[in-house]
Write a protein that holds these residues in place. Sequence first.
Motif, PDB file in Angstrom:
ATOM      1  N   ASN A 113      56.299  21.682  74.948  1.00  9.61           N
ATOM      2  CA  ASN A 113      55.718  20.538  75.656  1.00  9.61           C
ATOM      3  C   ASN A 113      56.787  19.764  76.405  1.00  9.61           C
ATOM      4  OD1 ASN A 113      53.268  21.257  74.654  1.00  9.61           O
ATOM      5  ND2 ASN A 113      52.929  19.398  73.448  1.00  9.61           N
ATOM      6  N   PRO A 114      56.385  19.008  77.421  1.00 12.00           N
ATOM      7  CA  PRO A 114      57.375  18.170  78.107  1.00 12.00           C
ATOM      8  C   PRO A 114      57.794  17.004  77.216  1.00 12.00           C
ATOM      9  CG  PRO A 114      55.180  17.799  78.983  1.00 12.00           C
ATOM     10  CD  PRO A 114      55.053  18.947  78.038  1.00 12.00           C
ATOM     11  N   LEU A 115      59.020  16.550  77.421  1.00 10.11           N
ATOM     12  CA  LEU A 115      59.511  15.428  76.646  1.00 10.11           C
ATOM     13  C   LEU A 115      60.032  14.327  77.563  1.00 10.11           C
ATOM     14  CD1 LEU A 115      62.892  15.123  76.399  1.00 10.11           C
ATOM     15  CD2 LEU A 115      62.600  17.327  75.278  1.00 10.11           C
ATOM     16  N   THR A 116      59.917  13.096  77.073  1.00  9.85           N
ATOM     17  CA  THR A 116      60.480  11.938  77.757  1.00  9.85           C
ATOM     18  C   THR A 116      61.121  11.036  76.726  1.00  9.85           C
ATOM     19  OG1 THR A 116      58.804  11.974  79.523  1.00  9.85           O
ATOM     20  CG2 THR A 116      60.005   9.919  79.180  1.00  9.85           C
ATOM     21  N   LYS A 125      69.830  15.952  87.836  1.00  8.51           N
ATOM     22  CA  LYS A 125      69.705  17.079  86.915  1.00  8.51           C
ATOM     23  C   LYS A 125      71.002  17.250  86.148  1.00  8.51           C
ATOM     24  CE  LYS A 125      66.297  19.498  89.742  1.00  8.51           C
ATOM     25  NZ  LYS A 125      65.172  19.227  88.808  1.00  8.51           N
ATOM     26  N   LYS A 179      64.142  13.353  80.806  1.00  9.76           N
ATOM     27  CA  LYS A 179      62.979  14.231  80.767  1.00  9.76           C
ATOM     28  C   LYS A 179      63.403  15.690  80.688  1.00  9.76           C
ATOM     29  CE  LYS A 179      60.178  11.032  83.487  1.00  9.76           C
ATOM     30  NZ  LYS A 179      59.260  10.835  84.627  1.00  9.76           N
ATOM     31  N   LYS A 180      62.457  16.494  80.172  1.00  6.15           N
ATOM     32  CA  LYS A 180      62.640  17.938  80.185  1.00  6.15           C
ATOM     33  C   LYS A 180      61.252  18.561  80.229  1.00  6.15           C
ATOM     34  CE  LYS A 180      65.061  21.759  77.980  1.00  6.15           C
ATOM     35  NZ  LYS A 180      65.943  22.208  76.876  1.00  6.15           N
ATOM     36  N   PRO A 181      61.041  19.533  81.086  1.00  4.49           N
ATOM     37  CA  PRO A 181      59.686  20.090  81.265  1.00  4.49           C
ATOM     38  C   PRO A 181      59.164  20.819  80.034  1.00  4.49           C
ATOM     39  CG  PRO A 181      61.087  20.627  83.135  1.00  4.49           C
ATOM     40  CD  PRO A 181      61.979  20.061  82.069  1.00  4.49           C
ATOM     41  N   SER A 182      60.060  21.464  79.283  1.00  2.00           N
ATOM     42  CA  SER A 182      59.610  22.268  78.150  1.00  2.00           C
ATOM     43  C   SER A 182      60.646  22.146  77.033  1.00  2.00           C
ATOM     44  CB  SER A 182      59.457  23.732  78.581  1.00  2.00           C
ATOM     45  OG  SER A 182      59.071  24.534  77.483  1.00  2.00           O
ATOM     46  N   ALA A 183      60.270  21.495  75.942  1.00  4.84           N
ATOM     47  CA  ALA A 183      61.217  21.211  74.865  1.00  4.84           C
ATOM     48  C   ALA A 183      61.501  22.445  74.016  1.00  4.84           C
ATOM     49  CB  ALA A 183      60.667  20.099  73.983  1.00  4.84           C
ATOM     50  N   ASP A 230      66.768  21.354  71.050  1.00  2.62           N
ATOM     51  CA  ASP A 230      66.974  20.047  71.695  1.00  2.62           C
ATOM     52  C   ASP A 230      66.955  18.906  70.688  1.00  2.62           C
ATOM     53  OD1 ASP A 230      64.945  21.016  74.552  1.00  2.62           O
ATOM     54  OD2 ASP A 230      67.116  21.159  74.279  1.00  2.62           O
TER      55      ASP A 230
END
Lengths: 114, 115
Positions: free
Chosen positions: A17-20, A58, A77-81, A85
Motif C-alpha cells: 500500500n502507499p504510505l505517507t 525523490k 511518501k512512497k507508492p508501495s510500502a 521500510d
Amino acid sequence: AQSVAQPEDQVNVAEGNPLTVKCTYSVSGNPYLFWYVQYPNRGLQFLLKYITGDNLVKGSYGFEAEFNKSQTSFHLKKPSALVSDSALYFCAVSPSGGYQKVTFGTGTKLQVIP
Amino acid sequence: DAGVIQSPRHEVTEMGQEVTLRCKPISGHDYLFWYRQTMMRGLELLIYFNNNVPIDDSGMPEDRFSAKMPNASFSTLKIQPSEPRDSAVYFCASMPGVGGTGELFFGEGSRLTVL
C-alpha cells in the motif's frame, strides 16, 4: 526559532500500500528540508532533501516528498510500502541562511505489516 | 570513505565516573556535530564545530559536559561526573562546508548507560 512537527508517533501500513509520513515546519526565511531514516541500533541515514526548485523531490529507496509552502508541510511518501521500510523516520529543517543549525522532529515509527 | 566513526559503541559506567566519547568525522567535512537521543527528548543538538572551532554550545546541558576538537579528524565529548540522567545514545555527525546544503552524515552512535 525553527521547529518541526511530526504529528504521528506511529504509522501502520500494509505491505504494497502507499504510505505517507507527515511533517510540518516553522522557520524564518526559506527552508532547507530533510528526511532521515533510522534503523534499530543504527545512526540516522539521509533519505532526501528539498533546497529549491521542483516541489516534488525523490530520494533513496523509492521515497519521495512534496514541499508545500502554503501549508508549510513536507510529507514523505512512497507508492508501495515494503516490510523493510519499517523504521523510525525523522523530518528536519534548517534555514537556508544558516543551514548548519538543523532541527529534528520527534520521529515517526513506520510499521509495514506483511 | 569509512563514514563517521564513533567509539565506544556501548559504555556502561557508574554514577560519578568520567565518560569520554570519541568521534572521527568524514575527511574533508568542515562541520562536526554532537547530538543526544533519548525517548523523552528525542534528538537534541548539543554542540557543533566549524573548522575545529566551537560555534554553538547552547545545547550542552550543563557544565558537566564538555566537547573538544583538537584537529580536523578527531573530537571528544566528555561528561564529568556522569549521572543516570545522562543515559542516552550520543551521535556524532559531520557535514561538508563549501557547497554543503545541510545534509548530515551520522555515526552509529555511542550508547551510554550510567548506573
